[in-house]
Design an enzyme around this catalytic site. Structure first.
Site, PDB file in Angstrom:
ATOM      1  N   GLU A   1       0.798  -1.217   0.000  1.00  0.00           N
ATOM      2  CA  GLU A   1       0.000   0.000   0.000  1.00  0.00           C
ATOM      3  C   GLU A   1       0.839   1.279   0.000  1.00  0.00           C
ATOM      4  O   GLU A   1       0.815   2.067   0.958  1.00  0.00           O
ATOM      5  CB  GLU A   1      -0.969   0.005   1.184  1.00  0.00           C
ATOM      6  CG  GLU A   1      -1.939  -1.126   1.126  1.00  0.00           C
ATOM      7  CD  GLU A   1      -3.088  -0.944   2.076  1.00  0.00           C
ATOM      8  OE1 GLU A   1      -3.133   0.057   2.811  1.00  0.00           O
ATOM      9  OE2 GLU A   1      -3.978  -1.800   2.082  1.00  0.00           O
TER      10      GLU A   1
ATOM     11  N   GLU B   1      -5.066  -8.809   1.068  1.00  0.00           N
ATOM     12  CA  GLU B   1      -5.787  -8.504   2.317  1.00  0.00           C
ATOM     13  C   GLU B   1      -7.272  -8.338   2.039  1.00  0.00           C
ATOM     14  O   GLU B   1      -7.645  -7.685   1.062  1.00  0.00           O
ATOM     15  CB  GLU B   1      -5.300  -7.182   2.943  1.00  0.00           C
ATOM     16  CG  GLU B   1      -3.935  -7.220   3.539  1.00  0.00           C
ATOM     17  CD  GLU B   1      -3.535  -5.865   4.101  1.00  0.00           C
ATOM     18  OE1 GLU B   1      -4.425  -5.081   4.507  1.00  0.00           O
ATOM     19  OE2 GLU B   1      -2.323  -5.569   4.108  1.00  0.00           O
TER      20      GLU B   1
HETATM   21  C1  GCO Z   1      -3.989  -1.785   5.317  1.00  0.00           C
HETATM   22  C2  GCO Z   1      -2.874  -2.366   6.006  1.00  0.00           C
HETATM   23  C3  GCO Z   1      -3.182  -3.201   7.213  1.00  0.00           C
HETATM   24  C4  GCO Z   1      -4.379  -2.729   8.026  1.00  0.00           C
HETATM   25  C5  GCO Z   1      -5.647  -3.374   7.515  1.00  0.00           C
HETATM   26  C6  GCO Z   1      -6.850  -2.840   8.287  1.00  0.00           C
HETATM   27  O1  GCO Z   1      -4.376  -2.362   4.292  1.00  0.00           O
HETATM   28  O2  GCO Z   1      -4.436  -0.734   5.734  1.00  0.00           O
HETATM   29  O3  GCO Z   1      -2.170  -3.202   5.098  1.00  0.00           O
HETATM   30  O4  GCO Z   1      -1.998  -3.040   7.937  1.00  0.00           O
HETATM   31  O5  GCO Z   1      -4.228  -3.103   9.367  1.00  0.00           O
HETATM   32  O6  GCO Z   1      -5.845  -3.045   6.189  1.00  0.00           O
HETATM   33  O7  GCO Z   1      -6.890  -1.450   8.183  1.00  0.00           O
END
Ligand code: GCO
Length: 449
Positions: free
Chosen positions: A160, A357
């Protein structure tokens, strides 16, 4: 079983170093920007988090019990190189042990090299707005690959860059907490450059590795189908979903986006000759993070203050989420997940995708040794069905990593948001499998739901 996934589909879970490890000063680890950022009054820090630096064997055993074959984790740059340059063997040794423990349990490691925890020493040199960090990142990538590359095949350079650049340097809600829209765009470009240089370095090291980057996407919704609303949505979409993607695909920054951002005057001067070619190293896979859509509206007066969290956009704003929300206030729109994956399949020319994710935070309570997290089970069921629909309709999705294995440190929200399949009592460090962990284990065992 009604929804079967392709043979060989990669089922996993994901975590990140600063969110789970704790032990922030152990074995020579240097401070990261998140240690500095959370040292402010009233903020929770990444210590002890889930105490994973010491309890990693227990956590790998949990993964093994669940039968989940992939595990995506990140390496802390400041553990491996405390000042961003000098190797700390004890930091490397931890990840060496972690990889061996995973492999001993038949679990495939997927390494993220950067999940936002920049060594503070490099922030002192300007941080990501300083393009010299791109070369330092490539050196760091090679250092880690030298130790783990004989056993790790799946590498993600950066998680990200949107958050690292736009939230860290743009609105300041994340480390290093800088509010400078112009610098945020330059940081975004330099993170892309760092990805390109690290990808070249990893590939030069040889081996069979698969290299990716992980981008977070938010499909944009609007209430009205008129020119003003379509333009507001386009601005948000181009900055959020294409600023990073299009240069990675070899298309450079979209001209409309350069025009949207021209008033800041910082992005185009930051693009040196050859940068875009370096950034456009072929990807083996694109990592996709999806949680929820965003809503955009036009502002009649372009100078009106906007709540839009993205740097440089004018004349538009974001709208509050709707419907049943997660505890973090995010919408639950699995249908947007399907549409996103189909758009990515088309936009990326069939590049394989891995969901790096997806998950949800809800209030959890341990009752007689169990956590009946029905809402999270439903979120996973609906969003896995959405992935299945995208695959059925032609998207080449190769895997799904549930966010997250453990309840953990949720950045500026501290420990208030629980995303884990496994409940963590941060006082006692006791782990309890939630019903969603049992649900997910069953999905993995059946390769479907
Ligand atoms: C993101 C990060 C994670 C977060 C998850 C929840 O995508 O923001 O990779 O570290 O903890 O997404 O916000």
């Amino acid at each position: 079983m009604t929804l079967g996934f392709p043979a060989g589909f990669r089922w996993g879970t994901a975590t990140a170093a600063y969110q789970i490890e704790g032990s922030t000063t152990a074995d020579g680890r240097g401070p990261s920007i998140w240690d500095t950022f959370t040292a402010r009054p009233g903020m929770a820090t990444g210590d002890p988090a889930c105490d994973h630096y010491r309890r990693y064997r227990e956590d790998v055993r949990l993964l093994s019990e669940l039968g989940v074959p992939y595990y995506r984790f990140s390496v802390a740059w400041s553990r491996v190189m405390p000042d961003g340059r000098t190797v700390e063997p004890r930091g490397l040794a931890f990840y060496d042990r972690l990889v061996d423990t995973l492999l001993d349990h038949g679990i495939t490691p997927m390494v993220t090299l950067y999940h936002w925890d920049l060594p503070e020493a490099l922030q002192a040199e300007g941080g990501w707005p300083n393009r010299a960090l791109a070369d330092l990142f490539a050196d760091y990538a090679l250092t880690v690959h030298k130790v783990l590359g004989d056993r790790v095949r799946q590498w993600t350079t950066i998680n990200e860059p949107f958050c690292a650049a736009f939230i860290g340097y743009g609105n300041g809600d994340h480390a290093p907490g800088i509010r400078d829209e112009g610098a945020a765009l330059v940081a975004g470009h330099n993170l892309l450059l760092a990805h390109g240089k690290a990808t070249q370095a990893l590939r030069s090291a040889g081996g069979e590795q698969e290299v990716s980057i992980v981008l977070n996407f938010a499909p944009v919704l609007t209430d009205v189908d008129d020119a003003a609303h379509r333009e507001a949505a386009r601005k948000f979409d181009f900055l959020h979903n294409r600023f990073f993607l299009d240069p990675l695909l070899g298309r450079g920054y979209p001209p409309e986006l350069l025009a949207d951002l021209a008033h800041l005057g910082t992005l185009e001067p930051a693009i040196a000759d050859g940068d875009l070619e370096i950034i456009a190293q072929p990807l083996d896979v694109l990592g996709v993070n999806y949680y929820a859509p965003a809503r955009a509206v036009p502002l009649d007066d372009p100078e009106t203050d906007s709540n839009c969290p993205l740097p440089g956009l004018r004349g538009m704003d974001v709208q509050p989420p709707r419907g049943e929300l997660t505890s973090l206030g995010w919408e639950q729109r699995p249908e947007c997940f399907t549409e996103l994956l189909l758009w990515l399949h088309e936009h990326c020319g069939g590049l394989p995708l891995v969901i790096a994710e997806n998950g949800a935070a809800f209030e959890d309570e341990v009752v007689e040794g169990r956590v009946h997290d029905e809402k999270r089970v439903r979120y996973f069921a609906e969003h896995l069905a959405a992935v299945h629909t995208a695959i059925e309709r032609g998207a080449d999705v190769r895997g799904y990593m549930a966010w997250s294995l453990l309840d953990n440190f949720e950045w500026a929200m501290g420990y208030t948001q629980r995303f884990g399949l496994v409940h963590v009592d941060f006082e006692t460090q006791e782990r309890v499998l939630k019903d969603s962990a049992l649900f997910y284990a069953d999905v993995v065992a059946r390769n479907g739901l």
